[in-house]
Design a protein around this motif. Sequence first.
Motif, short mmCIF file in Angstrom:
data_model
loop_
_atom_site.label_atom_id
_atom_site.label_comp_id
_atom_site.label_asym_id
_atom_site.label_seq_id
_atom_site.Cartn_x
_atom_site.Cartn_y
_atom_site.Cartn_z
N LYS A 146 0.95 -1.28 -0.07
CA LYS A 146 -0.16 -0.01 0.22
C LYS A 146 0.62 1.41 0.06
O LYS A 146 2.08 1.28 0.24
CB LYS A 146 -0.89 -0.12 1.07
N ARG A 147 0.32 2.42 -0.23
CA ARG A 147 0.86 3.65 -0.13
C ARG A 147 0.58 4.31 1.12
O ARG A 147 -0.92 4.51 1.33
CB ARG A 147 0.51 4.48 -1.20
N ALA A 151 5.93 4.13 0.40
CA ALA A 151 5.49 2.80 -0.20
C ALA A 151 5.55 1.83 1.04
O ALA A 151 6.57 1.79 1.66
CB ALA A 151 6.10 2.50 -1.43
N ASP A 199 4.72 -11.53 -10.63
CA ASP A 199 3.91 -10.72 -9.20
C ASP A 199 5.11 -10.12 -8.67
O ASP A 199 4.82 -8.80 -8.37
CB ASP A 199 3.79 -11.86 -8.35
N ARG A 229 5.27 -6.70 -10.86
CA ARG A 229 4.20 -6.00 -10.63
C ARG A 229 3.87 -5.31 -9.41
O ARG A 229 3.91 -3.98 -9.41
CB ARG A 229 2.88 -6.73 -10.53
N VAL A 230 4.69 -5.62 -8.23
CA VAL A 230 4.48 -5.26 -6.82
C VAL A 230 5.44 -4.27 -6.93
O VAL A 230 5.41 -3.20 -6.20
CB VAL A 230 4.53 -6.28 -5.82
N SER A 243 7.27 -2.63 -9.20
CA SER A 243 7.20 -1.87 -10.13
C SER A 243 6.23 -0.78 -9.71
O SER A 243 6.29 0.50 -9.79
CB SER A 243 6.62 -2.12 -11.46
N SER A 244 5.17 -1.35 -8.91
CA SER A 244 4.11 -0.30 -8.21
C SER A 244 4.76 0.57 -7.24
O SER A 244 4.07 1.74 -6.91
CB SER A 244 2.88 -1.23 -7.73
N VAL A 245 5.84 0.47 -6.42
CA VAL A 245 6.50 1.14 -5.41
C VAL A 245 7.51 2.12 -6.00
O VAL A 245 8.11 2.78 -5.44
CB VAL A 245 6.86 0.44 -4.52
N ASP A 293 7.91 4.47 -7.90
CA ASP A 293 8.06 6.21 -7.79
C ASP A 293 7.72 6.66 -6.51
O ASP A 293 7.59 7.80 -6.41
CB ASP A 293 6.81 6.56 -9.06
N GLY A 348 9.98 -4.50 -15.84
CA GLY A 348 9.57 -3.36 -15.02
C GLY A 348 10.34 -2.13 -14.51
O GLY A 348 11.44 -1.83 -15.05
N ARG A 349 9.87 -1.47 -13.66
CA ARG A 349 10.56 -0.34 -12.85
C ARG A 349 11.15 -0.73 -11.69
O ARG A 349 10.37 -1.38 -10.92
CB ARG A 349 9.66 0.92 -12.93
#
Length: 323
Positions: free
Chosen positions: A122-123, A129, A146, A149-150, A152-154, A156, A212-213
């Motif tokens: 979560k943020r 993050a 997975d 995905r997870v 990469s979502s954090v 930024d 990903g990132r």
Amino acid sequence: MIRRAFLLVPLIALSAVSCLGAQQRLTAEQRQVVIDSIASNLDRMYVFPDVATRMNADLRDRAKRGEFDKLDDASEFAQTLTRDLQAISHDKHLRVRVRASDPVNGPAGSFGVQSSIFGEAKRLDGDIAYVEILSFGAPPEEVREDVTRVMSSVADAKALIVDIRRNGGGSPFTVALVSSYLFGDDSVHLNSLYFRPANRTDDFYTNPRVAGRKFGPDKPIYVLTSSRTFSGAEEFAYNLQTRKRATTVGETTGGGANPGRGVPLPYSLTVFVPTGRAINPITKTNWEGVGVKPDVAVDAGAALDRAQAMARQAVLSGTRKTQ
């Protein structure tokens, strides 16, 4: 022939489980067979041969003194053997259990294949993050999408908190995969594992080209630990701590740094034999027996609040790295 030999193992195990379920008791002769089997496996595979010799001598002396004579219950016998083996080795990975209730583990005490290694992600306020990693037990090929995905979502976020307080370990390959998102464009040597049976040392590096990132090498990271944090999860914390890539917050971890594998024993028992040891490229040692000592020591239950406060301060002050 090799394939057939491997297929025989689960059939024998199922037969042994059924037999144990029917009798639930071990005779003196059966207990001795188990002790001899443990001794043989330790002689062949335990990472420290001299310690294996001492453990085997101690078990045989105890048997001669009659210390196991009343332990006809398999579970109680296994617990006693574990206690006696660990009294000599001080190795928390080394343990004997009833196989029916504890399937043979994979390398480094892994928990087996699973669809995800993550808990909550979560943020938090302040663009911080939070990611909980419950296990590193699944191999990279099973969780790569997975993880991408997870993580990469954090990527930024301005700061990252990684929670491994409930993580009991897993694969060093998965540790390296997750860690790759926390460094930059250069490959970083995280850890090495020496294995006695093969007389081989395996090195583990980050992969700068993961999909990903990436969160990257500069922004602050806080790793939450507890006394339950163990094995591969301890490696994750120790790797980042020694590389000064993260600040560890919480309790001293469990202290298990010797990877190995589960070995079936007669009469539906199993022994986890540590066959290797971790060698950190910075310290040239590991956390075996002492655990990973946190940079900021607080009760595990207070670790998130403390880390979040530290992360907010780091973001406000424009701090790039956590140390």
